[in-house]
Design an enzyme around this catalytic site. Structure first.
Site, short mmCIF file in Angstrom:
data_model
loop_
_atom_site.label_atom_id
_atom_site.label_comp_id
_atom_site.label_asym_id
_atom_site.label_seq_id
_atom_site.Cartn_x
_atom_site.Cartn_y
_atom_site.Cartn_z
N ARG A 171 0.85 -1.18 0.00
CA ARG A 171 0.00 0.00 0.00
C ARG A 171 0.88 1.23 0.00
NH1 ARG A 171 -3.21 -3.08 -1.43
NH2 ARG A 171 -5.29 -3.55 -0.61
N HIS A 193 -0.46 0.16 -10.33
CA HIS A 193 -1.16 -0.81 -9.49
C HIS A 193 -1.61 -2.02 -10.30
CE1 HIS A 193 -3.60 -1.07 -5.51
NE2 HIS A 193 -3.28 -2.28 -5.94
N GLU A 208 -2.96 7.73 -4.69
CA GLU A 208 -3.07 6.88 -5.87
C GLU A 208 -4.35 7.25 -6.61
OE1 GLU A 208 -1.72 2.44 -6.15
OE2 GLU A 208 -3.86 2.46 -5.65
#
Length: 335
Positions: A246, A293, A274
Site C-alpha cells: 500500500r 497498481h 493513488e
C-alpha cells in the site's frame, strides 16, 4: 439432484464475465443457483428484494456495496460471503461476524501474481536492468559488453517486510535463486521464520543489511509511513525499495528527497496518493520506476480468483468449511 442454494453476485457488473468466464461460471453453477445477469450494486434496490430474501450465498468482488445491518436484514438467510478478490476490509462490517456469517476470500490466489511481479522486479533490479535501460534510452549509446561491478543476483540480499500471504509466497519463489532473503514482521517469531527458511531481523537491521527491500506489510495505523526519512537513510547506497503493498507505507516526500540524491532506486506499484498527481516528480526521476497498481490479478489471471470461489461454493454445499476463511481476529493486521 438436490436443490442448489440461491446465490447472488455483488460486485461491479462488468467484472462478472472477467472473473467468471464460461468455464469457471459453469463450475460455480454446479454448486449454486446464480444468474450472472443479476448483480447487486445497491442492497436497497427494490428490484432485488425477492432474490435477496432467498439468497444464502453472496459472491462478492471489486465494487461490492457495504454489508451493513440494513443490507444483511434484506438477506436474512445469508450464511456465506465468498469474495472473488483480496481484502474484505472495504465492505465487510462487524455485523457480518456478529450474525455468524462465514466469509471467504481469494486473497491467497491474488497473492500469486503480486509475488511474481515482485520476484521479477527483484531480479531485474539486481541486474540494474531498469537503470541501464534508462541510460541507454537517454544516451543512445551502447556501452559495449563489460563486467559491471556491483550488479548481479548471486548472493544479493533481499529484505522482505511482512510475512503476509504475498510475503510468504515471495519467500517460496525466492528459494531456487542464489539470493539471501531475510524477514521482518512483529507477528512472527524466530521459529516461524526458520520454518520459512529465513532469518528474522528487526526492521532497522533488515534495512541496513539489504540490497533490495520489498514491502508486504498490511495497511494499518501502525504501518502508516513505516518507511520514512530515518528508515531510508539506513538503506545502503545503491539499494532498491520495492512497494507492492500500500502506498501509505512509505513517506513519499522523504522518498523523493532520497531519490533526488541518486543514492537509492524505487520500484512502486502503489503510491500515496493513488493515482499520483500529474506533477509528481516520481514520474520523471530516472531512479523511480512506477507502474499503475498492476501487480495484482490482471487479464487472464482474474479467472483464478473465480475458480477459488467455485471451489469454496462446492465445499459449502458439501457441508465443509471454507478453505480460505477470513478470521476476524487477525483481519486488521492482514495485508
Amino acid at each position: 439432484m438436490p436443490e442448489r442454494p440461491q446465490a447472488l453476485f455483488a460486485m461491479t457488473p462488468e467484472n462478472v464475465p472477467r472473473v467468471f468466464p464460461p468455464r469457471v461460471l459453469a463450475r460455480l453453477r454446479e454448486s449454486v443457483d446464480i444468474d450472472p445477469a443479476r448483480v447487486v450494486r445497491d442492497f436497497a434496490d427494490p428490484a432485488l428484494r425477492d432474490v435477496l430474501a432467498r439468497t444464502e450465498i453472496l459472491v462478492t468482488g471489486w465494487g461490492c456495496p457495504r454489508l451493513d445491518g440494513a443490507a444483511l436484514d434484506a438477506a436474512p438467510g445469508l450464511r456465506a460471503v465468498l469474495h472473488s478478490a483480496g481484502s474484505v476490509k472495504g465492505f465487510v462490517t462487524p455485523e457480518v461476524w456478529r450474525r455468524g456469517i462465514a466469509v471467504s476470500s481469494a486473497a491467497a490466489a491474488n497473492a500469486v501474481p503480486v509475488a511474481e511481479y515482485t520476484l521479477a522486479m527483484i531480479l531485474l533490479a539486481g541486474k540494474d536492468v531498469l537503470g541501464a535501460r534508462d541510460r541507454l534510452r537517454t544516451g543512445r549509446v551502447f556501452p559495449g559488453w563489460e563486467i559491471v561491478p556491483g550488479i548481479g543476483n548471486h548472493g544479493r540480499r533481499v529484505g522482505v517486510v511482512g510475512a503476509s500471504r504475498i510475503g510468504r509466497r515471495l519467500l517460496q519463489l525466492l528459494r531456487p535463486f542464489d539470493l539471501r532473503p531475510s524477514l521482518t514482521d512483529p507477528y512472527v517469531d524466530e521459529a516461524s521464520a526458520a520454518a520459512l527458511g529465513v532469518p528474522l531481523l528487526s526492521l532497522d537491521d533488515l534495512l541496513r543489511g539489504s540490497d533490495i527491500v520489498t514491502l508486504h506489510a498490511p495497511a494499518t495505523p501502525r504501518t502508516r509511513r513505516l518507511i520514512g526519512r530515518r528508515e531510508l537513510a539506513l538503506m545502503p547506497d545503491g539499494a532498491v525499495l520495492i512497494n507492492t503493498a500500500r502506498g501509505h507505507l512509505v513517506d513519499h516526500e522523504a522518498l523523493i528527497a532520497e531519490l533526488r540524491t541518486g543514492r537509492l532506486t524505487a520500484v512502486l506499484d502503489v503510491t500515496d496518493p493513488e493515482p499520483l498527481p500529474p506533477d509528481s516528480p516520481l514520474y520523471d526521476l530516472p531512479n523511480a520506476f512506477v507502474t499503475p497498481h498492476l501487480a495484482g490479478s490482471q487479464g487472464n489471471e482474474v479467472s483464478r480468483l473465480g475458480s477459488v470461489v467455485a471451489q469454496e461454493a462446492a465445499r459449502l454445499v458439501a457441508g465443509e468449511p471454507p478453505a480460505h476463511g477470513v478470521d476476524p481476529a487477525v483481519l486488521e493486521r492482514e495485508a
